[in-house]
Design an enzyme around this catalytic site. Structure first.
Site, PDB file in Angstrom:
ATOM      1  N   GLU A  14       0.685  -1.060  -0.057  1.00 47.08           N
ATOM      2  CA  GLU A  14       0.007  -0.112   0.163  1.00 47.08           C
ATOM      3  C   GLU A  14       0.996   1.231   0.064  1.00 47.08           C
ATOM      4  OE1 GLU A  14      -3.205   0.519  -0.360  1.00 47.08           O
ATOM      5  OE2 GLU A  14      -4.043  -1.622   0.075  1.00 47.08           O
TER       6      GLU A  14
ATOM      7  N   GLU B  36      -3.962 -10.490  -0.268  1.00 40.68           N
ATOM      8  CA  GLU B  36      -4.948 -10.675   1.004  1.00 40.68           C
ATOM      9  C   GLU B  36      -6.281 -10.856   0.766  1.00 40.68           C
ATOM     10  OE1 GLU B  36      -4.621  -6.643   3.045  1.00 40.68           O
ATOM     11  OE2 GLU B  36      -2.283  -6.581   2.861  1.00 40.68           O
TER      12      GLU B  36
HETATM   13  C1  IPT Z   1      -5.287  -3.829   3.514  1.00 42.27           C
HETATM   14  C2  IPT Z   1      -3.779  -3.910   3.984  1.00 42.27           C
HETATM   15  O1  IPT Z   1      -2.746  -3.972   3.045  1.00 42.27           O
HETATM   16  C3  IPT Z   1      -3.741  -4.323   5.499  1.00 42.27           C
HETATM   17  O2  IPT Z   1      -2.543  -3.780   5.890  1.00 42.27           O
HETATM   18  C4  IPT Z   1      -4.761  -4.118   6.181  1.00 42.27           C
HETATM   19  O3  IPT Z   1      -4.925  -2.837   6.601  1.00 42.27           O
HETATM   20  C5  IPT Z   1      -6.059  -4.778   5.643  1.00 42.27           C
HETATM   21  O4  IPT Z   1      -6.236  -3.886   4.368  1.00 42.27           O
HETATM   22  C6  IPT Z   1      -7.356  -4.608   6.408  1.00 42.27           C
HETATM   23  O5  IPT Z   1      -7.223  -5.258   7.786  1.00 42.27           O
HETATM   24  S1  IPT Z   1      -5.681  -2.333   2.782  1.00 42.27           S
HETATM   25  C7  IPT Z   1      -7.135  -2.336   2.069  1.00 42.27           C
HETATM   26  C8  IPT Z   1      -8.085  -2.084   3.201  1.00 42.27           C
HETATM   27  C9  IPT Z   1      -7.442  -1.051   1.327  1.00 42.27           C
END
Ligand code: IPT
Length: 954
Positions: free
Chosen positions: A414, A484
């Site tokens: 990010e 993720e």
């Molecule tokens: C994504 C992030 O990469 C991670 O660090 C964490 O924040 C996760 O979301 C949510 O728990 S960012 C995404 C919400 C745009």
């Protein structure tokens, strides 16, 4: 006159620091001496970076009023100041590289003597494995440098400054620095010296940097080893009869390293002054045919994102905790880790090598907060910051390059896009061509070898799998991963089985990494586990920091149990009535010789016979059909099924013999539905209506007793305490049901009594259930019948008005005011399950205390439902369902659960509240991803369902 001291300018300087040695490989203990400087240090906290001069660094400074602090550790977790949690917002004004004047600064002091036998010749190096976020270091009063890059190692040559006794090591740590702009990860801000501090003796002729290159030719079965070393020496690997000079390649037959078969060969790098142990894993990572291949085969990541976390020590992890993480992962069929969002403590990678986990090693870089200003001034697109970015890339790659488990480098998380990232990728490729490069924030994949996304919904993932997602020419040719997905916040994640089916259907999709491994709750007397806002932060993101598959104390949550089942490496299907089983090896490399198979035959959830099942040692991808024995119990009139398990045939490094790796259940005969003849009729008394064993209030038709059991508050229930996934994240494009439900008033339904009718063979109670202010309502009819001993309730629900939302749940609730501490049920268990989280729910006869039926989500919310329950017994009452139902029991009401913010808000009452649900809304993962898929939504439609109640006499 105006002046500003310049002594702390380094804090806001974009440079990575000065004085440190060039980065190099981190190796396990060599035969050179080391001295750990972990332990108790003296500590003083100041409110600003320049509140104190540097006289504390000199010997003899009076530290009489200083506190004690444990290193490694974070001062905010040791009683000095407090932690701050933000997801992506910087907790200070965004004006890079400037930081606030209020900059908590911790002076750390350690006195030490050298061991008597510390060699006089050679040099010494002082190593910091992790300090957040910026440190300046003095040894014996001499300023030796300053550095940033919190989760990266920094070494300093200090031999010339050391004395045999009375050394003073002084470290000034600033919470905020220019480096903070590069470390905007979604986690607690936790300043301190949180990883080891070590003094290393460097004998003359000792190893400097070394690079172990160990590839595997899967066609020939040969490994090629070359160890490059800045200092010439020999490479000895006794198990392979290797004894060659550094820099010289040698090719021999070997067994390769994979995450499934983590074969390591012990070797030694011998230079004139040092013997460095090597743990060599031969493997070749390649992008081939648009796929990530290891040793010639495409791999499927069944991964998790792992932040370092301990509920008391924060990111200062001890070796046992790291090992526990790895063991828990292996035991839950996880085969990959993305080290979100920074390189972990190096010992964690040693464990990944040893136990076998694919690792995406991620650089300590995130600038997410710049999204608030459309990425203006983003450091990754500003060349003044490029040296800092390159320094971070080099410190990661150089430290970790000798780990076979690391198969992919990640540039960070990010951080938008920009030249700095390209420079990092170019540097990494030039230094290490043996691994692939990942970065999710680059949608065109200009710098990367993998197309990565986060939280894409199922339909989009399917389009990507089919290659219909478009994108640049380069991207279309790349493999895809979800770096993720399945946001594990609170109850959930739902829908992971649906994802897994897609991963296994399309070659291009090479798996994913659940967000995330562990809840970052901080143990706290008042709250149980604290989350964002609990420390009075002016900006925070609440319990978004608790979104892991483990609770903060590392107890597996139902999400982890579900994930284990969904990703099990052996598929077992079959035909129950025919007694045949089809076993498919879903490993990428391992055969099934390490597993034993067991069957059991169950009658009404109880195993009556069991035995071993012989399954050939299938190779990866292969299947075999095997026959189950003929059961000797016929189970007539009962529900019968097979359960087949794949277990570890012998104990392994990570699991005991008999540990269940995969399982399935195959129904043979169906559950016979409860029959209740309608022989009794309701009888109206003075105050009561009696019907069979039951008594009702004559005026309201409310059930009061069943035999000797008191029942209160039985009525239709549609409300559940919204889960984090029901509530959803505020940025979600799709409807978020939690707030909509509350807006409609489903948490404050009114029950209007329309009629109490005594028929010949039934008591009928007619009601309308609806919220104030709305036309929508649920006509609800309760029809009671009995055969004299048992009591049957049929609930009919007919929605009226416009229902545009799914219901949270549909069923009845009732309270038991008598003793009811334990529940026994025949149905799904042992843990909770919801429509899209039920893969691991195993049919059986289960038993639990009411207390243990609760799932302790850090922020209380709907939990604990057991699915597919045919029969449940609690407090002397037996309930049978037609059809099977969801069973929930707790010592507080849904309204109390809903009102609670922390586990400590839940106070057990005397009444046990039971929900018997005909339906539940799916869970989804809208706290940061897609909501429940349409097939798991609970539409408000006409419904009818029955329960049979009876008193247990035993
Ligand atoms: C994504 C992030 O990469 C991670 O660090 C964490 O924040 C996760 O979301 C949510 O728990 S960012 C995404 C919400 C745009």
């Amino acid at each position: 006159m105006s002046f500003r001291t310049t002594a702390t300018d380094y804090v806001e300087d974009v440079s990575p620091g000065s004085g440190a040695l060039p980065p190099r490989a981190r190796h396990p203990a060599s035969d050179a001496r080391t001295l750990s400087l972990n332990g108790s240090w003296r500590f003083r906290l100041s409110p600003t970076a320049d509140a104190q001069d540097d006289s504390f660094a000199a010997a003899g400074h009076d530290t009489g009023d200083w506190a004690e602090i444990t290193v490694p550790g974070h001062w905010v977790l040791q009683g000095h100041g407090s932690p701050i949690y933000t997801n992506h917002l910087y907790p200070f004004p965004v004006d890079p590289p400037r930081v606030p004047t209020e900059n908590p600064t911790g002076d750390h002091l350690r006195h030490f003597d050298l061991p008597a036998d510390w060699p006089a010749e050679g040099g010494s190096v002082l190593r910091f494995d992790g300090v957040e976020s910026c440190a300046r270091v003095w040894l014996n009063g001499t300023d030796i440098g300053e550095f940033k890059g919190s989760r990266l190692p920094h070494e300093f040559a200090v031999g010339h400054l050391l004395k045999p006794a009375g050394n003073v090591l002084a470290v000034r740590v600033h919470q905020w620095s220019a480096g903070s702009y590069l470390e905007d990860q979604d986690q607690w801000w936790l300043p301190g010296i949180f990883r080891d501090v070590t003094l290393l003796h460097r004998p003359p002729g000792s190893v400097l940097d070394h690079f172990v290159l160990a590839s595997y030719d899967h066609v020939e079965g040969l490994g090629t080893l070359r160890v490059d070393s800045d200092v010439d020496g020999r490479v000895v690997v006794p198990g392979l009869d290797i004894d060659v000079a550094t820099g010289e390649p040698v090719t021999v037959p070997v067994r390769p390293w994979t995450a499934e078969t983590p074969r390591l060969y012990d070797g030694t790098l011998v230079t004139e002054g040092e013997r460095v142990p090597l743990r060599i894993g031969f493997r070749t990572v390649a992008l081939d045919d648009g796929l990530i291949k290891v040793n010639g085969r495409a791999i499927l990541f069944k991964g998790v994102n792992r932040h370092e976390w301990h509920p008391e020590r924060g990111r200062a992890l001890d070796p046992e905790t790291m090992r526990e993480d790895v063991l828990l992962m292996k035991r839950h069929n996880i085969n990959a880790v993305r080290t979100s969002h920074y390189p972990p403590h190096p010992a964690f990678l040693d464990l990944c090598d040893e136990y076998g986990l694919w690792v995406i090693d991620e650089c300590d870089l995130e600038t997410h907060g710049f999204t608030e200003q459309a990425w203006r001034d983003n450091p990754v697109d500003d060349e003044r910051w490029t040296p800092a970015l390159l320094d971070r890339a080099a410190r990661m790659v150089e430290r970790d390059k000798n780990h076979p488990s690391v198969v992919v480098w990640s540039l960070g998380n990010e951080a938008g896009t920009g030249r700095g990232l390209t420079a990092m990728a170019d540097w990494i490729r030039g230094r290490d061509g043996s691994r692939l490069i990942h970065y999710e924030g680059d949608p065109d994949c200009r710098d990367t070898d993998i197309y990565a996304r986060m939280y894409a919904g199922h339909a989009e993932v399917e389009r990507i799998g089919r290659g219909l997602d478009g994108g640049t020419h380069k991207r279309r040719g790349l493999p895809f991963i979800l770096c993720e997905y399945a946001h594990a916040m609170g109850n959930g994640p739902g829908g992971i089985a649906d994802y897994q089916r897609l991963f296994e259907s399309y070659d291009r999709i090479q798996g994913g990494f659940v967000w995330e491994w562990i809840d970052h709750g901080i143990r706290d007397e008042r709250y149980g586990f604290a989350y964002g806002g609990d420390f009075g932060e002016e900006l925070h993101d609440g319990n978004f920091v608790c979104d892991g598959l483990l609770f903060p104390d590392r107890t597996p949550s139902p999400g982890l149990v579900e994930y284990k089942k969904v990703i099990e490496p052996v598929r077992i299907d079959g035909d129950g009535p025919a007694g045949t089983v089809r076993v498919t090896n879903g490993y990428d490399f391992a055969d099934l010789s390490g597993l034993a198979f067991e069957w059991s035959f169950e009658v009404d959830g109880v195993s009556v016979e069991s035995g071993a099942l012989s399954v050939p040692a299938l190779g990866p991808g292969d299947s075999a059909d095997v026959k189950l024995p003929a059961p000797s119990a016929d189970g007539r009139g009962a529900e019968t099924r097979w359960t087949v398990r794949a277990v570890l045939a012998e104990g392994t490094a990570w699991g005991p013999r008999g540990h269940v790796v995969a399982w399935t259940q195959l129904p043979v005969s169906e559950h016979p539905l409860p029959r209740v003849a309608q022989t009794d009729g309701p009888v109206l008394g003075l105050r009561d209506i009696t019907l069979g064993p039951a008594a009702f209030d004559a005026r309201t038709g409310a059930l009061r007793t069943i035999g000797g059991i008191d029942v209160t508050g039985l009525r239709l229930d549609v409300w559940r305490a919204p889960t984090d996934n029901d509530n959803g994240a505020h940025w979600q494009p799709d409807a978020r049901h939690g707030p909509l439900w509350r807006g409609l008033g489903l948490h404050r339904m009114r029950h209007r009594l329309d009629a109490v009718e005594l028929g010949d063979d039934a008591l009928t109670v007619r009601t309308r259930v609806a919220p104030a202010g709305r036309e929508a309502g649920l006509r609800t009819v309760y029809r009671w019948t009995s055969d004299g001993t048992r009591l049957r309730l049929t609930v009919s629900v007919a929605p009226e008005g416009a229902w545009t939302l799914p219901l949270p749940r549909l069923g009845i609730r009732l309270g038991l005011t008598g003793p009811a501490d334990r529940a026994v049920w025949f149905g799904g268990g042992p843990g909770e399950a919801y429509p899209d989280t039920g893969s691991a729910s195993m049919l059986g006869r289960w038993e639990s205390s009411v207390e243990d039926l609760q799932t302790p989500y850090v922020r209380p919310q709907e939990n604990g439902a057991r699915a597919d329950v045919r029969r449940a017994e609690i407090g002397g009452l037996r309930v049978e369902g037609e059809p099977a139902f969801w069973f929930t029991a707790r010592r507080w009401t849904t309204e109390q659960l809903d009102a609670a913010d922390h586990l400590t808000d839940l106070v057990p009452g005397d009444t046990v509240w039971i929900n018997l649900d005909h339906g539940q809304q799916g869970i989804g993962s809208q706290s940061c991803g897609p909501g429940a898929l349409p097939q798991y939504r609970l539409h408000a439609g006409p419904a009818e369902f029955s329960f049979v109640f009876s008193e247990i006499h035993d």
